[in-house]
Design a protein around this motif. Sequence first.
Motif, PDB file in Angstrom:
ATOM      1  N   LEU A 217       0.616  -1.416  -0.022  1.00  0.00           N
ATOM      2  CA  LEU A 217      -0.022   0.125   0.134  1.00  0.00           C
ATOM      3  C   LEU A 217       0.745   1.408  -0.021  1.00  0.00           C
ATOM      4  CD1 LEU A 217      -2.746  -1.108   2.715  1.00  0.00           C
ATOM      5  CD2 LEU A 217      -2.877  -1.045   0.102  1.00  0.00           C
ATOM      6  N   ILE A 218       2.182   1.095   0.575  1.00  0.00           N
ATOM      7  CA  ILE A 218       2.866   2.343   0.289  1.00  0.00           C
ATOM      8  C   ILE A 218       3.290   2.792  -0.811  1.00  0.00           C
ATOM      9  CG2 ILE A 218       5.435   3.178   1.056  1.00  0.00           C
ATOM     10  CD1 ILE A 218       5.158   1.114   3.534  1.00  0.00           C
ATOM     11  N   PRO A 219       3.657   2.004  -1.941  1.00  0.00           N
ATOM     12  CA  PRO A 219       3.868   2.496  -3.257  1.00  0.00           C
ATOM     13  C   PRO A 219       2.546   2.625  -4.122  1.00  0.00           C
ATOM     14  CG  PRO A 219       4.499   0.195  -3.172  1.00  0.00           C
ATOM     15  CD  PRO A 219       4.136   0.585  -1.737  1.00  0.00           C
ATOM     16  N   ARG A 220       1.495   2.384  -3.249  1.00  0.00           N
ATOM     17  CA  ARG A 220       0.302   2.491  -3.937  1.00  0.00           C
ATOM     18  C   ARG A 220      -0.201   1.440  -5.074  1.00  0.00           C
ATOM     19  NH1 ARG A 220      -3.152   7.487  -7.389  1.00  0.00           N
ATOM     20  NH2 ARG A 220      -5.139   6.650  -6.764  1.00  0.00           N
ATOM     21  N   PHE A 221       0.090   0.164  -4.579  1.00  0.00           N
ATOM     22  CA  PHE A 221      -0.266  -1.248  -5.491  1.00  0.00           C
ATOM     23  C   PHE A 221      -1.679  -1.214  -5.360  1.00  0.00           C
ATOM     24  CE2 PHE A 221       3.726  -4.031  -5.847  1.00  0.00           C
ATOM     25  CZ  PHE A 221       4.522  -2.965  -6.315  1.00  0.00           C
TER      26      PHE A 221
ATOM     27  N   VAL B  29      -3.095   6.405   3.464  1.00  0.00           N
ATOM     28  CA  VAL B  29      -1.623   5.845   3.599  1.00  0.00           C
ATOM     29  C   VAL B  29      -1.164   7.401   3.077  1.00  0.00           C
ATOM     30  CG1 VAL B  29       0.049   4.847   2.635  1.00  0.00           C
ATOM     31  CG2 VAL B  29      -1.933   3.671   3.270  1.00  0.00           C
ATOM     32  N   LYS B  30      -0.388   7.924   4.104  1.00  0.00           N
ATOM     33  CA  LYS B  30       0.575   9.333   3.588  1.00  0.00           C
ATOM     34  C   LYS B  30       1.904   8.822   3.540  1.00  0.00           C
ATOM     35  CE  LYS B  30      -2.977  12.249   5.703  1.00  0.00           C
ATOM     36  NZ  LYS B  30      -3.140  13.572   6.865  1.00  0.00           N
ATOM     37  N   VAL B  31       2.494   9.657   2.301  1.00  0.00           N
ATOM     38  CA  VAL B  31       3.893   9.246   2.117  1.00  0.00           C
ATOM     39  C   VAL B  31       4.478  10.788   2.205  1.00  0.00           C
ATOM     40  CG1 VAL B  31       5.878   8.552   0.635  1.00  0.00           C
ATOM     41  CG2 VAL B  31       3.845   7.198   0.998  1.00  0.00           C
ATOM     42  N   GLY B  32       5.425  11.246   2.704  1.00  0.00           N
ATOM     43  CA  GLY B  32       6.041  12.730   2.667  1.00  0.00           C
ATOM     44  C   GLY B  32       4.874  13.600   2.870  1.00  0.00           C
TER      45      GLY B  32
ATOM     46  N   ASP C  49      -1.437  12.414   1.189  1.00  0.00           N
ATOM     47  CA  ASP C  49      -2.031  10.853   0.958  1.00  0.00           C
ATOM     48  C   ASP C  49      -1.492  10.657  -0.407  1.00  0.00           C
ATOM     49  OD1 ASP C  49      -4.045   9.048   0.043  1.00  0.00           O
ATOM     50  OD2 ASP C  49      -5.368   9.963   1.618  1.00  0.00           O
ATOM     51  N   VAL C  50      -1.371   9.333  -0.585  1.00  0.00           N
ATOM     52  CA  VAL C  50      -0.777   8.619  -1.887  1.00  0.00           C
ATOM     53  C   VAL C  50      -1.676   8.903  -2.895  1.00  0.00           C
ATOM     54  CG1 VAL C  50       0.868   7.044  -0.842  1.00  0.00           C
ATOM     55  CG2 VAL C  50      -1.453   6.477  -1.154  1.00  0.00           C
ATOM     56  N   ARG C  51      -2.906   9.055  -2.571  1.00  0.00           N
ATOM     57  CA  ARG C  51      -4.114   9.185  -3.860  1.00  0.00           C
ATOM     58  C   ARG C  51      -3.951  10.725  -4.372  1.00  0.00           C
ATOM     59  NH1 ARG C  51      -8.706   6.715  -0.292  1.00  0.00           N
ATOM     60  NH2 ARG C  51      -7.437   8.105   1.271  1.00  0.00           N
TER      61      ARG C  51
END
Length: 688
Positions: free
Chosen positions: A448-452, A460-463, A466-468
């Motif tokens: 879910l981190i690289p948004r598979f 899920v937040k990266v940086g 939200d990855v979306r």
Amino acid sequence: MTSEQQKSVNTSNNERNGERSNERSDGRNSERSNERSGGRNSERNDERTNERTNERAETKGDGLIALIRYAGNHQWQIVLGCILSGISAVLALVPFLCIWQIACELLSVFPDFSAAIDVALYAWVAAASAAASVIAYMASLGCAHRAAFHVATKIRSVCCNHLLHVPLGYYQSVSSGELRRRIDSGADLTEDVIAHKLPDVVTAIVTPVGFIALSFVFDWRLGLACLIPILLGFVLLSMTMGKGAATSMDDYQDALDAMNGEAVEYVRGIPVVKMFQQTVYSFKRFHHTIVAYGNLAFGFAQSGLKPQLYFALATASTFVILIPVAAFAATAVSSDAWAVFAADVVFYAALCGITSSMLTRVMYIGQSVMSARTAMRNVNAVLAIKPLSQLEVPKQMRNASIVFEDVCFTYPDASYEAIAHVSFSVQPGMRVALVGPSGGGKSTCASLIPRFWDVDSGAVKVGGCDVRDLDPRDLMENVAFVFQGGKLFRDSILENVRASRPDATREEVMLALAEAHCDDIIAKLPQGIDTVIGASGVYLSGGEHQRILLARAILKDAAIVVLDEATAFADADNEARIQESLKRIMSGRTVVTIAHRLTTVVDADQILVLANGAIVERGTHEELINAAGTYKRMWDDYCNSLTWEVTGFDAGEDLSAQAQGGSATNFHQHRETRTGGAAIAQAQGGYE
């Protein structure tokens, strides 16, 4: 790494000190964020539309019309091809009129044929119209083929472009054989339908209309006799090409898809079959799909056997009906009208000769419709895969942090949640380990981190985003991942490593390979880094394969690294080299690692224990050991497993045991084995 990311890494130690206090408020924050995320998720789904959606809407449909839409600006070629095909069909009927004129003139001057002065003219007209018909038909095929090739290219382009935007996790749930067959089948059927069957459909419509018109021009009685087999043929065709045939064709395509998919999986498993000396029957699903396909194909052929036989008899019975009708009509013909009547019989006899080919082309209409439906069904199955949504103005990552806020996720077609209400945070520069029993949700969290996949609820937040809300390309550029079972292309080592950064120089690739401890691999290959994997008997072991994947991740130089069982397929020597490579790739980066070998994660800044899709424990190695919970039990089981060894008797005892029908191998537990003792000592921070 950017300067901002580097600054985050430098200050990560201070941030870690406050993280445990932050974790206590995770639940409260998760509840509040979940309330907010419910509204945001629905708003985001409404806002995220793009050109790909419009393109799919324009080509949405099932059938011949939907297929023609893919021609775009080339639709005029399809129209022109159909017009030329209709003209060809009309011109093909002109020679029959010429035959009637020639027969009338010859019979009217019988036996003085020299008086028939217009016979040559009619013969030339017949030859010219036949030639013009062929030329028009060839021109029709030329236009149709040009449009068909464009449609086939457009279908492949649309499908492949759509697949670029579907979740990467989708490819884990579908076989490559099935996916490839859907696209190739849709494109290949297009060429056959538009280039061949569509012009024939026009011919199949124009020819019967002209046939019926000509049938009543000269003698309605003989014309009606010619139409009886045609009407009977239409009835039989409806039996062959009805709704039942369409359903059978759909079942046939489904069986073909299943067999192709299982065939690919079987071919991939051939090394295992040969290793254990098994046969095709060890792959029961493949065998069952072959049998199912064979039974269905045989049943489909059998269902059309009788209608096809009756159809052939009907088309061949034209003369059987025409001759008795002509004989009966001849009794009422006066002596001065015999020449014209005889010419009528010759005309209708010649016209009956095209009945079989005409009805065969009529049959193509139903077949064309079914083929078009099948092609569009395959294409629409690919386009129906929901793509990843994307904002028109994506946000930018602010650092290398990772945050899960009350995340719930269920795999497509699954009946239960893979993870439920998972919350944790990873500050920039931290190393977090995910451990737990199989099926606990570790790999799901990592994917879910690289948004598979997109989460069902939560975020899920990266940086900090939200990855979306991020551009998928930016997300991929900042996240490197090495999963168990990672793929290498059938290409050179150079291009396989360079896949993570296509603009990398040869020297940068060599440096990444060196940092991944791949020098021994390159040295034994015949062309070094230019050696093609899988060609000329060049293959890599599981550990070597994993080291090449690590070199790819090192070359990418991403701020966030996700490792899923990076040492899963490695032997002792390869594992040692991989561990050295992991130290290089994890240095100064945010790392999320999954491992069953607990000795590899004891130095992690935080360990999350997942079971049944939820986090049951969290903390450092020492904290979890002292807590005496799930992690402590896993650690004890792991240490105990390391102390098992296999010992054997000497050669004499071995032979004696074999002679007595006993076992020459003895399993026993020994606390002082070198492997287990070394691992435990290392885990405890000491040396053996």
